[in-house]
Design an enzyme around this catalytic site. Structure first.
Site, PDB file in Angstrom:
ATOM      1  N   SER A  91       0.615  -1.293   0.193  1.00  0.00           N
ATOM      2  CA  SER A  91      -0.189  -0.211   0.473  1.00  0.00           C
ATOM      3  C   SER A  91       1.028   0.977  -0.121  1.00  0.00           C
ATOM      4  O   SER A  91       1.711   1.434   0.338  1.00  0.00           O
ATOM      5  CB  SER A  91      -1.110   0.148   1.076  1.00  0.00           C
ATOM      6  OG  SER A  91      -1.583   1.345   1.514  1.00  0.00           O
ATOM      7  N   TYR A 111       0.000  -0.785  10.965  1.00  0.00           N
ATOM      8  CA  TYR A 111      -0.522  -0.410   9.304  1.00  0.00           C
ATOM      9  C   TYR A 111       1.369  -0.564   8.668  1.00  0.00           C
ATOM     10  O   TYR A 111       1.100  -1.034   7.397  1.00  0.00           O
ATOM     11  CB  TYR A 111      -1.513   0.158   8.701  1.00  0.00           C
ATOM     12  CG  TYR A 111      -1.541  -0.075   7.948  1.00  0.00           C
ATOM     13  CD1 TYR A 111      -2.395  -1.584   7.299  1.00  0.00           C
ATOM     14  CD2 TYR A 111      -2.148   0.865   6.100  1.00  0.00           C
ATOM     15  CE1 TYR A 111      -2.293  -1.967   5.804  1.00  0.00           C
ATOM     16  CE2 TYR A 111      -2.262   0.139   5.313  1.00  0.00           C
ATOM     17  CZ  TYR A 111      -2.849  -0.639   4.846  1.00  0.00           C
ATOM     18  OH  TYR A 111      -2.799  -1.098   3.681  1.00  0.00           O
TER      19      TYR A 111
END
Length: 341
Positions: A159, A185
């Site tokens: 990501s 994350y």
């Protein structure tokens, strides 16, 4: 020789779809495994692979639920597996290896985002454990099948959120650092990129190439379940009524557009002989300028590329060693050795 982290000018772009990037590619006789393959990007990837002729296995914790989500798609099987349970991963891999099939495509797509601090039974922080360690162990256990394919590809779904944090090698479990869901994350997504880099360097002698990619922001997949709706609205990801904002130029995509980069990395002839690179918008991404200051979800529309710390070969080697240590395995990438515990 390492593949340069430089765009190829692939001819595709942010709005390209899976049907466009797979056009003319025949996957008949190929076998694929897609984690997270029963929802969102993963399901679109499965749909695209099977339509091109591949046989696909989807691991899932909840098999009936996954089967219901994949109903009507021919050429797919759902087998039980939990990325947080090493015994479950072992059982899945043993079942696949017992088939004797080569594994041509492994797409590690499952993941969680911005989760509150939780730890698995081993004490590992959940985002690092799910997004990275589970996939590291799965890939290690499937290595013999990947090497047997004589031309396998592994795709790590990362990501743009890797910009939130490098890997915290001195404290990956946030035992001493204050925990922030976005830092957790970001660390796990940086780990995805570094793992692809290290895997490609070690695997290419066995014909296995690895890639990482940023699919874009796709609302409604369930990945955003830990993010308050008001934050998604403020970031311009969804409208006030909850409907997704679609603007591929800002990375806000449909599942068909988001999964296109996964499918392109897994199948494109343009990547033959290449590997270890981070991709976005169906091309190799450039290295991005170093970020200074805090970034937020709302910055995603103006940011692109990969941070240098995520494509650092020394950091990739360090992560490989750390992952082996945490999991208590030796991940051997020759053609004959099994993974040792």
């Amino acid at each position: 020789m390492p593949t340069p982290q430089t765009p190829l000018r692939s001819g595709f772009g942010a709005a390209s779809t899976t049907s466009e990037v797979i056009a003319g590619i025949d996957l008949s006789g190929r076998t694929a495994i897609v984690t997270g393959g029963y929802s969102g990007l993963g399901r679109q990837t499965v749909r695209t692979f099977t339509a091109a002729g591949a046989q696909v296995v989807v691991p899932a914790r909840d098999v009936p639920r996954a089967e219901a989500r994949l109903a009507g798609i021919d050429g797919v099987q759902v087998w039980p597996m939990d990325l947080l349970d090493p015994a479950s991963i072992d059982a899945f891999a043993d079942r696949f290896l017992a088939t004797g099939l080569p594994l041509h495509l492994l797409v590690n797509s499952a993941g969680i985002m911005a989760a509150p601090l939780t730890r698995d039974a081993r004490g590992f922080e959940s985002q690092f454990a799910t997004n990275h360690l589970g996939h590291f162990l799965l890939t290690a256990r499937l290595w013999l099948a990947l090497a047997a394919a004589d031309g396998a590809r592994v795709v790590q779904v990362s990501s743009l959120g890797h910009r939130y944090s490098p890997v915290l090698f001195d404290d990956p479990g946030f035992e001493r650092h204050p925990y922030d869901p976005w830092a957790g994350y970001g660390q796990s997504k940086t780990a995805n990129i570094l793992f692809a880099l290290a895997l490609d360097e070690r695997g290419q002698a066995s014909g296995v190439r690895a890639f990482s990619c940023h699919p874009g922001s796709i609302a409604g997949t369930g990945l955003e379940k830990h993010v308050p709706p008001e934050m998604l609205v403020a970031a311009g990801v969804i409208n006030a009524d909850g409907t997704p904002v679609l603007d591929p130029a800002r990375g806000l995509k449909t599942p068909e557009q988001g999964a296109a980069t996964l499918v392109w990395a897994a199948t494109s002839p343009a990547l033959a002989g290449l590997g270890g690179v981070y991709c976005e918008n169906c091309d190799i991404a450039p290295v991005a300028p170093r970020l200074t200051g805090e970034t937020t979800m709302a910055d995603g529309g103006r940011l692109s590329g990969v941070q240098a710390y995520a494509v650092d070969p020394d950091a990739a080697d360090r992560l490989w060693s750390l992952s082996e240590q945490l999991l208590g395995i030796t991940f051997s990438t020759n053609r004959t050795n099994r993974t040792n515990r």
